[in-house]
Scaffold this motif. Structure first.
Motif, PDB file in Angstrom:
ATOM      1  N   TYR A   1       5.293   3.867  -5.892  1.00  0.00           N
ATOM      2  CA  TYR A   1       5.487   3.455  -4.500  1.00  0.00           C
ATOM      3  C   TYR A   1       6.590   4.278  -3.848  1.00  0.00           C
ATOM      4  O   TYR A   1       6.496   4.650  -2.674  1.00  0.00           O
ATOM      5  CB  TYR A   1       5.801   1.967  -4.427  1.00  0.00           C
ATOM      6  N   GLY A   2       7.655   4.575  -4.584  1.00  0.00           N
ATOM      7  CA  GLY A   2       8.703   5.424  -4.038  1.00  0.00           C
ATOM      8  C   GLY A   2       8.183   6.816  -3.728  1.00  0.00           C
ATOM      9  O   GLY A   2       8.497   7.405  -2.685  1.00  0.00           O
ATOM     10  N   LEU A   3       7.371   7.369  -4.635  1.00  0.00           N
ATOM     11  CA  LEU A   3       6.783   8.687  -4.416  1.00  0.00           C
ATOM     12  C   LEU A   3       5.878   8.686  -3.186  1.00  0.00           C
ATOM     13  O   LEU A   3       5.950   9.590  -2.347  1.00  0.00           O
ATOM     14  CB  LEU A   3       5.988   9.108  -5.654  1.00  0.00           C
ATOM     15  N   SER A   4       5.032   7.670  -3.070  1.00  0.00           N
ATOM     16  CA  SER A   4       4.099   7.597  -1.949  1.00  0.00           C
ATOM     17  C   SER A   4       4.821   7.482  -0.614  1.00  0.00           C
ATOM     18  O   SER A   4       4.390   8.048   0.396  1.00  0.00           O
ATOM     19  CB  SER A   4       3.152   6.409  -2.135  1.00  0.00           C
TER      20      SER A   4
ATOM     21  N   ILE B   1      -5.935  -7.811  -2.468  1.00  0.00           N
ATOM     22  CA  ILE B   1      -4.829  -6.975  -2.009  1.00  0.00           C
ATOM     23  C   ILE B   1      -5.395  -5.846  -1.157  1.00  0.00           C
ATOM     24  O   ILE B   1      -6.401  -5.226  -1.512  1.00  0.00           O
ATOM     25  CB  ILE B   1      -4.060  -6.352  -3.196  1.00  0.00           C
ATOM     26  N   ALA B   2      -4.747  -5.578  -0.031  1.00  0.00           N
ATOM     27  CA  ALA B   2      -5.072  -4.419   0.799  1.00  0.00           C
ATOM     28  C   ALA B   2      -3.798  -3.596   0.932  1.00  0.00           C
ATOM     29  O   ALA B   2      -2.879  -3.978   1.659  1.00  0.00           O
ATOM     30  CB  ALA B   2      -5.589  -4.848   2.163  1.00  0.00           C
ATOM     31  N   VAL B   3      -3.730  -2.487   0.200  1.00  0.00           N
ATOM     32  CA  VAL B   3      -2.506  -1.674   0.174  1.00  0.00           C
ATOM     33  C   VAL B   3      -2.476  -0.773   1.402  1.00  0.00           C
ATOM     34  O   VAL B   3      -3.431  -0.047   1.685  1.00  0.00           O
ATOM     35  CB  VAL B   3      -2.433  -0.835  -1.112  1.00  0.00           C
ATOM     36  N   LEU B   4      -1.336  -0.807   2.116  1.00  0.00           N
ATOM     37  CA  LEU B   4      -1.203  -0.078   3.377  1.00  0.00           C
ATOM     38  C   LEU B   4       0.128   0.650   3.443  1.00  0.00           C
ATOM     39  O   LEU B   4       1.135   0.179   2.911  1.00  0.00           O
ATOM     40  CB  LEU B   4      -1.284  -1.046   4.566  1.00  0.00           C
ATOM     41  N   ARG B   5       0.126   1.776   4.133  1.00  0.00           N
ATOM     42  CA  ARG B   5       1.375   2.439   4.491  1.00  0.00           C
ATOM     43  C   ARG B   5       1.860   1.857   5.807  1.00  0.00           C
ATOM     44  O   ARG B   5       1.161   1.931   6.819  1.00  0.00           O
ATOM     45  CB  ARG B   5       1.166   3.948   4.647  1.00  0.00           C
ATOM     46  N   GLY B   6       3.038   1.270   5.790  1.00  0.00           N
ATOM     47  CA  GLY B   6       3.601   0.705   7.005  1.00  0.00           C
ATOM     48  C   GLY B   6       4.662   1.606   7.597  1.00  0.00           C
ATOM     49  O   GLY B   6       4.979   2.664   7.048  1.00  0.00           O
ATOM     50  N   PRO B   7       5.257   1.211   8.714  1.00  0.00           N
ATOM     51  CA  PRO B   7       6.298   2.032   9.337  1.00  0.00           C
ATOM     52  C   PRO B   7       7.540   2.165   8.469  1.00  0.00           C
ATOM     53  O   PRO B   7       8.300   3.123   8.626  1.00  0.00           O
ATOM     54  CB  PRO B   7       6.600   1.283  10.636  1.00  0.00           C
ATOM     55  N   GLU B   8       7.758   1.213   7.565  1.00  0.00           N
ATOM     56  CA  GLU B   8       8.942   1.270   6.709  1.00  0.00           C
ATOM     57  C   GLU B   8       8.621   1.440   5.233  1.00  0.00           C
ATOM     58  O   GLU B   8       9.429   1.961   4.476  1.00  0.00           O
ATOM     59  CB  GLU B   8       9.778  -0.008   6.884  1.00  0.00           C
ATOM     60  N   LYS B   9       7.446   0.984   4.802  1.00  0.00           N
ATOM     61  CA  LYS B   9       7.157   1.000   3.373  1.00  0.00           C
ATOM     62  C   LYS B   9       5.659   0.942   3.128  1.00  0.00           C
ATOM     63  O   LYS B   9       4.874   0.557   4.012  1.00  0.00           O
ATOM     64  CB  LYS B   9       7.818  -0.204   2.694  1.00  0.00           C
ATOM     65  N   LYS B  10       5.289   1.337   1.916  1.00  0.00           N
ATOM     66  CA  LYS B  10       3.924   1.152   1.449  1.00  0.00           C
ATOM     67  C   LYS B  10       3.886  -0.150   0.666  1.00  0.00           C
ATOM     68  O   LYS B  10       4.585  -0.297  -0.333  1.00  0.00           O
ATOM     69  CB  LYS B  10       3.500   2.323   0.574  1.00  0.00           C
ATOM     70  N   LEU B  11       3.077  -1.091   1.120  1.00  0.00           N
ATOM     71  CA  LEU B  11       3.012  -2.403   0.475  1.00  0.00           C
ATOM     72  C   LEU B  11       1.727  -3.087   0.909  1.00  0.00           C
ATOM     73  O   LEU B  11       1.229  -2.875   2.024  1.00  0.00           O
ATOM     74  CB  LEU B  11       4.224  -3.255   0.875  1.00  0.00           C
TER      75      LEU B  11
ATOM     76  N   LYS C   1      16.095   7.793  -1.439  1.00  0.00           N
ATOM     77  CA  LYS C   1      15.112   6.968  -0.728  1.00  0.00           C
ATOM     78  C   LYS C   1      14.099   6.374  -1.701  1.00  0.00           C
ATOM     79  O   LYS C   1      13.754   5.186  -1.623  1.00  0.00           O
ATOM     80  CB  LYS C   1      14.395   7.807   0.331  1.00  0.00           C
ATOM     81  N   MET C   2      13.621   7.177  -2.619  1.00  0.00           N
ATOM     82  CA  MET C   2      12.631   6.697  -3.587  1.00  0.00           C
ATOM     83  C   MET C   2      13.235   5.630  -4.494  1.00  0.00           C
ATOM     84  O   MET C   2      12.564   4.640  -4.829  1.00  0.00           O
ATOM     85  CB  MET C   2      12.091   7.868  -4.404  1.00  0.00           C
ATOM     86  N   THR C   3      14.483   5.835  -4.893  1.00  0.00           N
ATOM     87  CA  THR C   3      15.154   4.857  -5.748  1.00  0.00           C
ATOM     88  C   THR C   3      15.259   3.512  -5.049  1.00  0.00           C
ATOM     89  O   THR C   3      14.999   2.448  -5.647  1.00  0.00           O
ATOM     90  CB  THR C   3      16.559   5.365  -6.131  1.00  0.00           C
ATOM     91  N   LYS C   4      15.621   3.522  -3.774  1.00  0.00           N
ATOM     92  CA  LYS C   4      15.743   2.285  -3.000  1.00  0.00           C
ATOM     93  C   LYS C   4      14.393   1.571  -2.908  1.00  0.00           C
ATOM     94  O   LYS C   4      14.316   0.345  -3.059  1.00  0.00           O
ATOM     95  CB  LYS C   4      16.270   2.593  -1.605  1.00  0.00           C
ATOM     96  N   THR C   5      13.341   2.350  -2.669  1.00  0.00           N
ATOM     97  CA  THR C   5      12.003   1.747  -2.579  1.00  0.00           C
ATOM     98  C   THR C   5      11.616   1.093  -3.894  1.00  0.00           C
ATOM     99  O   THR C   5      11.156  -0.055  -3.932  1.00  0.00           O
ATOM    100  CB  THR C   5      10.960   2.814  -2.208  1.00  0.00           C
ATOM    101  N   ALA C   6      11.786   1.817  -4.997  1.00  0.00           N
ATOM    102  CA  ALA C   6      11.370   1.293  -6.300  1.00  0.00           C
ATOM    103  C   ALA C   6      12.189   0.076  -6.715  1.00  0.00           C
ATOM    104  O   ALA C   6      11.664  -0.852  -7.346  1.00  0.00           O
ATOM    105  CB  ALA C   6      11.474   2.382  -7.358  1.00  0.00           C
ATOM    106  N   LEU C   7      13.462   0.055  -6.364  1.00  0.00           N
ATOM    107  CA  LEU C   7      14.299  -1.112  -6.681  1.00  0.00           C
ATOM    108  C   LEU C   7      13.745  -2.385  -6.054  1.00  0.00           C
ATOM    109  O   LEU C   7      13.938  -3.483  -6.581  1.00  0.00           O
ATOM    110  CB  LEU C   7      15.733  -0.880  -6.193  1.00  0.00           C
ATOM    111  N   GLY C   8      13.073  -2.226  -4.915  1.00  0.00           N
ATOM    112  CA  GLY C   8      12.516  -3.387  -4.226  1.00  0.00           C
ATOM    113  C   GLY C   8      11.235  -3.930  -4.832  1.00  0.00           C
ATOM    114  O   GLY C   8      10.765  -4.998  -4.429  1.00  0.00           O
ATOM    115  N   MET C   9      10.660  -3.235  -5.819  1.00  0.00           N
ATOM    116  CA  MET C   9       9.410  -3.678  -6.436  1.00  0.00           C
ATOM    117  C   MET C   9       9.715  -4.641  -7.576  1.00  0.00           C
ATOM    118  O   MET C   9       9.382  -4.413  -8.743  1.00  0.00           O
ATOM    119  CB  MET C   9       8.602  -2.472  -6.923  1.00  0.00           C
TER     120      MET C   9
END
Length: 372
Positions: free
Chosen positions: A274-277, A159-169, A333-341
């Protein structure tokens, strides 16, 4: 964990302590920089080095900076971004002679950048298009790593964790795993207390969540239990000063963090992190997970209690979201991100995870975090 070596002689002669089969050749060394450079010459590779810029001030790493094919990454400024990957890939492709190995030297962020560059060299699209799971990618350059901070597990994970233009993944692909990892605990002597502490906290959380996971294999849980033991030993003995016995324990726990990932998965604390980041580019991953665990006492009561204890023992201030510019306005915003995990919530709650990881439940976690 029994029979843990306390000195380098014991570490070098110790039997492999991980149970999970890993694709990475793990080379234990007391001369990590020299052994890495010797191996490069021995196998006649043309390396490109990705190195944490903080290492410029440490004489032991001076031989690396004599190489022209080198990219300095300021890991203290931000975690690696997909744009950083694209930049380094372009630099390598524009060099006169092809590079057949990318070498990452530093902490987890620097190693993840090198890992992402290695695989993206063989895949034509921008790096952010490869964030995710199960994508069809070609093998790129070989990836070698030399960790200078123990606890991330990045030295052997695919795994290579990266910050992207829309999300950290992460780029999650078997070809992202390093083929060779040089492990020299002595190289962590220059790490400041803050980084040493929070990286080992993340290591502890990683193992802790894998043992609590509904989806982890028996072997992964066994590795994670040993990782908990090792990281707890380090955190309860104090990280104020560099100690070789603790450096060895930390290096061993870090490798177990990587091996346990192969058959295990983290859970709610990492999902929340991830939401926090995504809401603060200056928030280190290890601190984000700590913030998450401090608000999950209902779900992980013993993990919460350990977190409070480790902070107290080491004289560390309790981190707050506000320290990194995160307030109530970021909750949605953080809630939306975390829901996607989804994979992490399934790991935490099992097949019926949707009944528990609801939008309201997750929003409540973030409201607790920002109100502290």
């Amino acid at each position: 964990m029994k029979n843990v070596p306390a000195d380098m002689e014991g570490f070098l002669s110790h039997q492999p302590w991980w149970r999970t089969g890993v694709p990475t050749e793990i080379i234990r060394s007391r001369e990590g920089v020299g052994e890495l450079l010797h191996r490069v010459k021995q196998v006649k590779k043309n390396p490109f080095f990705v190195v944490d810029s903080v290492l410029q001030d440490q004489p032991v790493f001076a031989p690396l900076f004599a190489h022209e094919a080198l990219f300095l990454f300021d890991a203290s400024a931000s975690e690696p971004k997909t744009g950083d990957v694209d930049t380094v890939v372009s630099i390598i492709k524009n060099r006169a002679k092809p590079h057949d190995v990318v070498v990452g030297i530093g902490g987890g962020g620097t190693m993840d950048l090198a890992k992402a560059v290695g695989i993206c060299l063989a895949n034509p699209d921008p790096a952010h298009t490869y964030q995710g799971y199960g994508l069809d990618m070609k093998k790129g350059a070989d990836i070698w790593v030399l960790p200078t901070l123990s606890g991330t597990g990045a030295e052997i994970t695919p795994i290579a964790v990266l910050r992207g233009p829309e999300k950290k993944l992460g780029i999650n692909n078997p070809y992202t795993a390093p083929s060779v990892a040089f492990i020299d605990p002595g190289l962590t002597s220059g790490v400041r207390k803050y980084n040493r502490f929070f990286t080992m906290m993340d290591c502890f959380f990683h193992h802790y969540e894998i043992t609590k996971s509904a989806t982890s294999s028996e072997t992964a849980v066994s590795d994670a239990l040993d990782g908990i033991s090792l990281s707890r030993d380090v955190l309860t003995s104090g990280v104020e000063e560099f100690r070789m016995d603790n450096a060895i324990r930390s290096a061993m726990a870090s490798v177990l963090g990587g091996s346990s990932t192969i058959g295990g998965r983290v859970g709610a604390a990492h999902a929340v992190s991830y939401g926090l980041s995504n809401s603060s580019p200056t928030l280190p991953h290890s601190v984000a997970v700590t913030l998450a665990m401090l608000s999950l006492g209902d779900l992980y009561p013993d993990g919460y209690e350990d977190t409070v204890s480790f902070l107290r023992i080491n004289g560390m201030d309790t981190p707050k979201a506000a320290d990194f510019g995160i307030g109530a306005g970021a909750v949605e915003k953080m809630t939306k991100t975390a829901l996607g995990m989804e994979k992490l919530w399934q790991s935490c709650f099992g097949v019926n995870w949707k009944e528990r990881a609801t939008e309201g439940y997750i929003r409540g976690i973030y409201e607790r975090i920002v109100s502290r």
